[in-house]
Write an enzyme that holds these catalytic residues in place. Structure first.
Site, PDB file in Angstrom:
ATOM      1  N   ARG A  62       0.373  -8.678   1.376  1.00 51.40           N
ATOM      2  CA  ARG A  62       0.287  -7.515   2.272  1.00 51.40           C
ATOM      3  C   ARG A  62       0.069  -8.034   3.690  1.00 51.40           C
ATOM      4  O   ARG A  62      -0.714  -8.974   3.914  1.00 51.40           O
ATOM      5  CB  ARG A  62      -0.870  -6.584   1.883  1.00 51.40           C
ATOM      6  CG  ARG A  62      -0.595  -5.710   0.668  1.00 51.40           C
ATOM      7  CD  ARG A  62       0.483  -4.644   0.928  1.00 51.40           C
ATOM      8  NE  ARG A  62       0.722  -3.808  -0.223  1.00 51.40           N
ATOM      9  CZ  ARG A  62       1.635  -4.035  -1.180  1.00 51.40           C
ATOM     10  NH1 ARG A  62       2.422  -5.098  -1.108  1.00 51.40           N
ATOM     11  NH2 ARG A  62       1.792  -3.176  -2.171  1.00 51.40           N
TER      12      ARG A  62
ATOM     13  N   ASP B  92       6.870 -12.188   4.123  1.00 50.74           N
ATOM     14  CA  ASP B  92       7.666 -11.101   3.543  1.00 50.74           C
ATOM     15  C   ASP B  92       7.040  -9.763   3.896  1.00 50.74           C
ATOM     16  O   ASP B  92       7.600  -8.714   3.607  1.00 50.74           O
ATOM     17  CB  ASP B  92       7.737 -11.261   2.014  1.00 50.74           C
ATOM     18  CG  ASP B  92       8.651 -10.220   1.378  1.00 50.74           C
ATOM     19  OD1 ASP B  92       9.815 -10.115   1.833  1.00 50.74           O
ATOM     20  OD2 ASP B  92       8.221  -9.515   0.452  1.00 50.74           O
TER      21      ASP B  92
ATOM     22  N   GLU C  84       4.369  -3.289   9.556  1.00 47.85           N
ATOM     23  CA  GLU C  84       5.733  -3.183   9.039  1.00 47.85           C
ATOM     24  C   GLU C  84       6.191  -1.759   8.762  1.00 47.85           C
ATOM     25  O   GLU C  84       7.396  -1.492   8.684  1.00 47.85           O
ATOM     26  CB  GLU C  84       5.865  -3.985   7.734  1.00 47.85           C
ATOM     27  CG  GLU C  84       5.159  -3.356   6.544  1.00 47.85           C
ATOM     28  CD  GLU C  84       5.312  -4.147   5.249  1.00 47.85           C
ATOM     29  OE1 GLU C  84       5.152  -5.383   5.276  1.00 47.85           O
ATOM     30  OE2 GLU C  84       5.603  -3.524   4.213  1.00 47.85           O
TER      31      GLU C  84
ATOM     32  N   HIS D 202       9.855  -7.319   3.237  1.00 53.19           N
ATOM     33  CA  HIS D 202       9.214  -6.833   2.008  1.00 53.19           C
ATOM     34  C   HIS D 202      10.237  -6.750   0.876  1.00 53.19           C
ATOM     35  O   HIS D 202      10.384  -5.716   0.219  1.00 53.19           O
ATOM     36  CB  HIS D 202       8.562  -5.464   2.261  1.00 53.19           C
ATOM     37  CG  HIS D 202       7.357  -5.232   1.393  1.00 53.19           C
ATOM     38  ND1 HIS D 202       6.176  -4.749   1.852  1.00 53.19           N
ATOM     39  CD2 HIS D 202       7.167  -5.445   0.071  1.00 53.19           C
ATOM     40  CE1 HIS D 202       5.308  -4.648   0.862  1.00 53.19           C
ATOM     41  NE2 HIS D 202       5.903  -5.078  -0.246  1.00 53.19           N
TER      42      HIS D 202
END
Ligand code: NAI
Length: 345
Positions: free
Chosen positions: A234, A258, A263, A295
């Protein structure tokens, strides 16, 4: 059972339609994210299905409750975007605790190898028939030390892969699983030792108040020069500005992300025609030693199918049996999957 499905992407529909039809669960797909402005769309539905960047705060929960929505079916493992305390007694909150730890662990390794073997550079060069090797020198993973923070489902698969590469694993978890220790190859240590000794640090713990900015300026200061930071967990586990500063000062050798703290308004969408307003993200992406994916670690066919199957089963369980083992239970300050079926008051 009619479910309002928020933040829909084209790759969601085939598996949800397949499992929904098999079990009498009807999905209505909305492209918009769930938030204070869109919760009204759930009018007339029995439940809502939400993903990682939907907002399920107190206001949204109250709105859904007023509309008579009974169930929030998260099609993900993490639930940091849900006000669990506020949901207690109003909504059954269901999740998919595991769908493919392999998908996330393998993506983490893909990012690491891409970064250290400069595959992202080589790919672009050879497309242009530039076969020069200058600047592409990497290093062996064999014999290096990897610090793994969070040794749950994903962390353990990641550890197994690292062992296969001949890496030494230093592990940290709030609740260590001593059975995964393996002599000098895998051992639990305190966070300080992870920071001091790791060549690569990979995050596989959930985002909680305790883990927020786990990797901050202070932690980075204690790391080895040239450390590689991997975050497929996260975004807010890492203080992005501190990471950027440590990359600029050459303390951090590379970062593979990622997930990103801010985000939610960017990832999963095509922003290529827009001016990037987030200077920190823009600067991170501009760095030659930073790789960002949006993500996508979960995004394999196997994971998508497992997510849909479990989400539909969760919905059927709660509506037909009145309880579901994947119900998140907020009780006495603890959130956990329910074992008693008494989550709801
Ligand atoms: P898990 O629940 O199996 O493992 C999490 C581990 O973290 C547990 O062993 C737990 O004891 C540990 N932990 C909890 N609090 C901690 C703390 N304060 N410090 C250190 N460790 C702590 O979860 P799983 O399935 O391995 O997923 C890990 C994380 O990966 C999720 O929380 C989620 O945020 C992220 N994720 C990311 C995806 C992506 O597409 N990028 C997809 C799926 C999950």
């Amino acid at each position: 059972m009619k479910i309002a499905f928020f933040d829909t992407k084209p790759y969601d529909k085939p598996s949800f339609d397949k499992y929904g039809e098999q079990h009498g669960v009807e999905f209505k797909y909305f492209e918009t994210k769930l938030n204070e402005d869109t919760a009204e769309l759930a009018h007339g539905f029995d439940g809502v299905c939400a993903f990682v960047n939907d907002t399920v705060n107190a206001e949204v929960i109250d709105k859904l409750h007023e509309l008579g929505v009974k169930v929030l079916a998260l099609r993900c493992a993490g639930f940091n975007n849900v006000d669990m305390k506020h949901a207690y007694g109003k909504l059954h909150v269901l999740r998919v605790p595991a769908y493919s730890p392999y998908a996330v662990a393998e993506h983490t390794i893909a990012l690491l190898l891409t970064s250290i073997r400069r595959i992202h550079k080589a790919y672009i060069r050879s497309k242009d028939f530039n076969f020069s090797l200058s600047g592409l020198t990497g290093f062996d993973l064999h014999g290096k030390t990897v610090g793994v923070i969070g040794t749950g489902r994903i962390g353990r698969v990641f550890i197994d892969i690292c062992k296969g590469f001949g890496m030494k694993v230093l592990a940290y978890d709030k609740f260590p699983a001593k059975e995964i220790e393996d002599g000098d190859r895998v051992r639990y240590v305190e966070l300080d030792e992870i920071f001091e000794k790791s060549d690569v640090i990979s995050l596989h713990c959930p985002l909680t108040d305790e883990t927020h900015h786990l990797i901050d300026a202070n932690a980075l200061e204690r790391c080895k020069k040239g450390v590689i930071i991997l975050n497929t967990s996260r975004g807010a586990l890492v203080d992005a500005e501190a990471l950027l500063a440590a990359i600029k000062s050459r303390k951090v050798g590379a970062a593979c992300l990622d997930v990103y703290e801010e985000e939610s308004d960017l990832f999963f969408e095509d922003n290529s025609g827009h001016i990037m307003e987030d200077d920190t993200l823009a600067r991170l992406i501009s760095m030659p030693n930073v790789i960002v994916t949006s993500h996508q670690a979960f995004l394999t066919e196997e994971a998508l199918s497992n997510i849909a199957e479990t989400t539909v089963q969760n919905i059927v369980d709660i509506f037909e049996r009145g309880q579901c083992p994947n119900e998140l239970c907020y009780r006495a300050g603890n959130t956990e999957d329910c074992k008693s079926g008494k989550c709801f008051g």
